[in-house]
Design an enzyme around this catalytic site. Structure first.
Site, PDB file in Angstrom:
ATOM      1  N   ASP A 184       0.860  -1.185   0.000  1.00 45.99           N
ATOM      2  CA  ASP A 184       0.000   0.000   0.000  1.00 45.99           C
ATOM      3  C   ASP A 184       0.896   1.235   0.000  1.00 45.99           C
ATOM      4  O   ASP A 184       2.123   1.139   0.121  1.00 45.99           O
ATOM      5  CB  ASP A 184      -0.966   0.012   1.195  1.00 45.99           C
ATOM      6  CG  ASP A 184      -0.260  -0.157   2.529  1.00 45.99           C
ATOM      7  OD1 ASP A 184       0.834   0.426   2.719  1.00 45.99           O
ATOM      8  OD2 ASP A 184      -0.790  -0.879   3.392  1.00 45.99           O
ATOM      9  N   LYS A 209      -4.888  -0.205  -2.352  1.00 45.81           N
ATOM     10  CA  LYS A 209      -5.891  -1.096  -1.765  1.00 45.81           C
ATOM     11  C   LYS A 209      -6.943  -0.297  -1.016  1.00 45.81           C
ATOM     12  O   LYS A 209      -6.758   0.877  -0.676  1.00 45.81           O
ATOM     13  CB  LYS A 209      -5.231  -2.091  -0.805  1.00 45.81           C
ATOM     14  CG  LYS A 209      -4.752  -1.463   0.498  1.00 45.81           C
ATOM     15  CD  LYS A 209      -4.131  -2.482   1.435  1.00 45.81           C
ATOM     16  CE  LYS A 209      -3.718  -1.823   2.755  1.00 45.81           C
ATOM     17  NZ  LYS A 209      -3.061  -2.762   3.674  1.00 45.81           N
ATOM     18  N   ASP A 236       6.845  -5.734   3.494  1.00 45.90           N
ATOM     19  CA  ASP A 236       6.168  -4.931   4.511  1.00 45.90           C
ATOM     20  C   ASP A 236       6.794  -5.225   5.867  1.00 45.90           C
ATOM     21  O   ASP A 236       7.677  -6.081   5.988  1.00 45.90           O
ATOM     22  CB  ASP A 236       4.671  -5.244   4.520  1.00 45.90           C
ATOM     23  CG  ASP A 236       3.826  -4.083   5.032  1.00 45.90           C
ATOM     24  OD1 ASP A 236       4.399  -3.047   5.418  1.00 45.90           O
ATOM     25  OD2 ASP A 236       2.591  -4.213   5.054  1.00 45.90           O
ATOM     26  N   ASP A 240      -0.328  -9.541   9.932  1.00 40.69           N
ATOM     27  CA  ASP A 240      -1.227  -9.844  11.041  1.00 40.69           C
ATOM     28  C   ASP A 240      -2.255 -10.890  10.616  1.00 40.69           C
ATOM     29  O   ASP A 240      -2.118 -12.074  10.907  1.00 40.69           O
ATOM     30  CB  ASP A 240      -1.902  -8.552  11.507  1.00 40.69           C
ATOM     31  CG  ASP A 240      -2.670  -8.722  12.805  1.00 40.69           C
ATOM     32  OD1 ASP A 240      -2.910  -9.867  13.229  1.00 40.69           O
ATOM     33  OD2 ASP A 240      -3.034  -7.699  13.414  1.00 40.69           O
ATOM     34  N   THR A 241      -3.266 -10.485   9.876  1.00 33.89           N
ATOM     35  CA  THR A 241      -4.302 -11.426   9.440  1.00 33.89           C
ATOM     36  C   THR A 241      -3.911 -12.193   8.182  1.00 33.89           C
ATOM     37  O   THR A 241      -4.520 -13.214   7.867  1.00 33.89           O
ATOM     38  CB  THR A 241      -5.612 -10.680   9.147  1.00 33.89           C
ATOM     39  OG1 THR A 241      -5.408  -9.793   8.031  1.00 33.89           O
ATOM     40  CG2 THR A 241      -6.064  -9.875  10.358  1.00 33.89           C
ATOM     41  N   THR A 244      -3.899  -8.841   3.559  1.00 34.25           N
ATOM     42  CA  THR A 244      -3.227  -7.951   2.612  1.00 34.25           C
ATOM     43  C   THR A 244      -2.215  -8.714   1.774  1.00 34.25           C
ATOM     44  O   THR A 244      -2.136  -8.541   0.547  1.00 34.25           O
ATOM     45  CB  THR A 244      -2.534  -6.804   3.371  1.00 34.25           C
ATOM     46  OG1 THR A 244      -3.522  -5.982   3.999  1.00 34.25           O
ATOM     47  CG2 THR A 244      -1.711  -5.944   2.424  1.00 34.25           C
TER      48      THR A 244
END
Length: 320
Positions: A184, A209, A236, A240-241, A244
């Site tokens: 991003d 995004k 990056d 986390d999840t 992305t």
């Protein structure tokens, strides 16, 4: 700040559950510099009402103490409290100097007010971690201004050096085909610096995004050099999840690159109640390179397409 002299007999390394191995590697690094020092595991426990207790089972009086701790473990709230209590216990025990070595610091993504009457949580956590400490060593804070939130000096080191070394070795020095992709706009500066460290002519692209409900991400556009036949490395600081990273990989694969890899410093890998980010990325066939800034066991590290680069002891070997 007062300059304190150090010798091998007044240094102590303390670690918490989960960071013993990293602390042991730091101890070995110091030993290679002819600095021998003890490594002690602090004792921690939870009371029935979930209050936390800390005990340092070793005299730290008149010592320079380096506390190796990951505040993400066992969860961010408990981990932060353990760091606060350990520093308090050390000062009460007469430590001459207290240095936090915190490879990952949670809450740093909450670095600004995005609506009225919300805290700047990163600043609040920084103030907590500054209490009773003299200095903090950490790795890839989420935003450049984060060290300014702390009341003490912060050494914000970067994993891009070891990542660059890894990719140069992996591709046998031929990096002409690599394009670094920021997931991003906010990660563009970080990706650019990594590209510069990797090689003078390495190009950079960026994904645009938007966030949907339930942490879902939609990739709208890629801006950058043509990826046809290239090796795209999505870079990056935090995963986390996994959403992305996964959506970015899916989008990039449509641009006909030779290969798509992901690379990030901190592997949080949250669980959404159905599966972990690690499981989702493996199911998608995402090949990833990360670090052990958030310690995990050997079973995790050796599984599948997620390669954990164990090089942090180099960054956190304290020079005297």
């Amino acid at each position: 700040m007062e300059t304190r002299s150090r010798s091998s007999n007044n240094i102590a390394i303390l670690s918490s559950d989960g960071t013993q191995e990293l602390a042991g590697r730091i101890q070995a690094g110091l030993r290679n510099k002819s600095l021998s020092c003890p490594h002690i595991l602090i004792k921690s426990w939870s009371f029935n009402n979930e209050e936390e207790g800390i005990h340092i089972p070793f005299s730290v009086r008149r010592r320079s103490v380096y506390f190796v701790h990951c505040p993400q473990l066992p969860n961010p709230n408990t981990g932060i409290i353990q760091a606060l209590f350990a520093a308090e216990a050390g000062r009460e025990g007469g430590a001459q100097e207290w240095v936090h070595i915190l490879p990952f610091i949670p809450y740093m993504r909450q670095d600004r007010k995005d609506r009225p009457r919300v805290p700047i949580s990163a600043k609040a956590i920084a103030e907590i971690l500054s209490k009773n400490a003299d200095r903090i060593f950490t790795l890839d804070l989420h935003v450049e201004q984060a060290p300014g939130f702390f009341d003490i000096p912060v050494e914000n080191l970067s994993a891009r050096y070891i990542f660059a070394k890894y990719f140069r070795k992996r591709f046998k020095g031929d990096i002409s085909n690599i394009v670094i992709v920021a997931p991003d706009a906010g990660a563009h500066v970080r990706a650019t610096r990594f590209a510069e460290k990797l090689g003078k002519n390495v190009e950079v692209g960026v994904l645009r995004k938007s966030r949907q409900k339930d942490s879902k991400v939609k990739i709208e556009k890629y801006i950058g050099p043509d990826l046809t036949g290239k090796i795209a490395v999505q870079y990056d600081d935090i995963n986390d999840t996994g959403n992305t990273n996964i959506e970015g990989v899916r989008f990039l694969r449509e641009l006909r690159p030779k290969e798509v890899l992901t690379c990030f410093t901190h592997a949080i890998f949250s669980h959404d109640g159905v599966s972990s980010a690690e499981d989702k990325m493996r199911a998608e066939g995402v090949e990833t390179v990360t670090t052990d800034s958030i310690p995990r066991n050997d079973v995790y590290i050796k599984k599948g397409s997620i390669e954990t680069f164990r090089g942090l002891f180099i960054l956190f070997s304290i020079t005297h």
